[in-house]
Write a protein that holds these residues in place. Structure first.
Motif, mmCIF file in Angstrom:
data_model
loop_
_atom_site.group_PDB
_atom_site.id
_atom_site.type_symbol
_atom_site.label_atom_id
_atom_site.label_comp_id
_atom_site.label_asym_id
_atom_site.label_seq_id
_atom_site.Cartn_x
_atom_site.Cartn_y
_atom_site.Cartn_z
ATOM 1 N N THR A 126 11.716 -36.631 24.341
ATOM 2 C CA THR A 126 11.209 -35.361 23.847
ATOM 3 C C THR A 126 10.036 -35.646 22.932
ATOM 4 O O THR A 126 10.076 -36.550 22.113
ATOM 5 C CB THR A 126 12.294 -34.610 23.052
ATOM 6 N N GLU A 155 6.503 -33.595 20.815
ATOM 7 C CA GLU A 155 5.964 -32.332 20.354
ATOM 8 C C GLU A 155 4.500 -32.486 19.981
ATOM 9 O O GLU A 155 4.057 -33.567 19.603
ATOM 10 C CB GLU A 155 6.741 -31.832 19.138
ATOM 11 N N THR A 201 1.380 -29.997 17.935
ATOM 12 C CA THR A 201 1.072 -28.780 17.201
ATOM 13 C C THR A 201 -0.418 -28.737 16.921
ATOM 14 O O THR A 201 -0.992 -29.734 16.489
ATOM 15 C CB THR A 201 1.868 -28.723 15.876
ATOM 16 N N HIS A 242 2.676 -24.496 19.028
ATOM 17 C CA HIS A 242 3.656 -25.586 19.005
ATOM 18 C C HIS A 242 4.187 -25.786 20.425
ATOM 19 O O HIS A 242 4.679 -24.852 21.059
ATOM 20 C CB HIS A 242 4.806 -25.262 18.047
ATOM 21 N N LYS A 254 6.686 -28.262 22.766
ATOM 22 C CA LYS A 254 7.741 -29.265 22.810
ATOM 23 C C LYS A 254 8.055 -29.502 24.283
ATOM 24 O O LYS A 254 8.184 -28.550 25.052
ATOM 25 C CB LYS A 254 8.990 -28.756 22.085
ATOM 26 N N GLU A 281 9.625 -27.415 28.991
ATOM 27 C CA GLU A 281 8.561 -27.182 28.011
ATOM 28 C C GLU A 281 8.889 -25.914 27.241
ATOM 29 O O GLU A 281 9.328 -24.921 27.830
ATOM 30 C CB GLU A 281 7.207 -26.939 28.687
#
Length: 143
Positions: A47, A49, A51, A60, A62, A71
């Motif tokens: 996983t 992320e 931003t 944001h 992820k 997603e």
């Protein structure tokens, strides 16, 4: 509004939300693709992320790739108002795109245009700068 008109409007809104989701992903990733290397930089569940700030919003993203790929995109105004919250899921057998929040407005087309034109142009400028940097030692050679 009839049921038929409502269903049609819902399908159109979902399609537009998908375009915004993809544009937001492009902005958050600075035009780079989501690939195995990026996902593997995340935690043990693959996983990761990203931003980014755009206008008065925070985008944001992820993404997770374990047994299936997922997603999540959230776009939030500085005051905490959620403009977009979406989820995209794909596995070997199925896929789904879900919209839980989508506040339409003039920002939608601006975001899509920014992702398609400005992020792509910035990516190309970075690519050209990297190429120039790699070629620099060769330009100093006398032939």
């Amino acid at each position: 509004m009839s049921d038929k008109e409502f269903e049609k409007a819902k399908v159109e809104a979902k399609a537009k939300a998908r375009k915004v989701h993809d544009a937001a992903k492009t902005i958050a990733m600075e035009g780079k693709p989501i690939n195995r290397d990026w996902l593997d930089d995340g935690n043990y569940e693959n996983t990761n992320e990203a931003t980014k700030t755009w206008e008065k919003c925070t985008i944001h993203l992820k993404a997770k790739d374990a047994r299936s790929y997922s997603e999540w995109v959230t776009i939030t105004l500085d005051d905490g108002t959620v403009l977009l919250k979406t989820y995209y899921y794909i596995s070997d057998y199925s896929g789904d795109f879900d919209v839980s929040t989508f506040r339409t407005g003039a920002w939608v087309d601006r975001l899509i245009t920014y992702a398609e034109k400005d992020v792509a142009a910035d990516k190309e400028r970075r690519k050209q700068a990297e190429l120039q940097e790699k070629l620099k030692p060769f330009s100093e050679i006398d032939f």
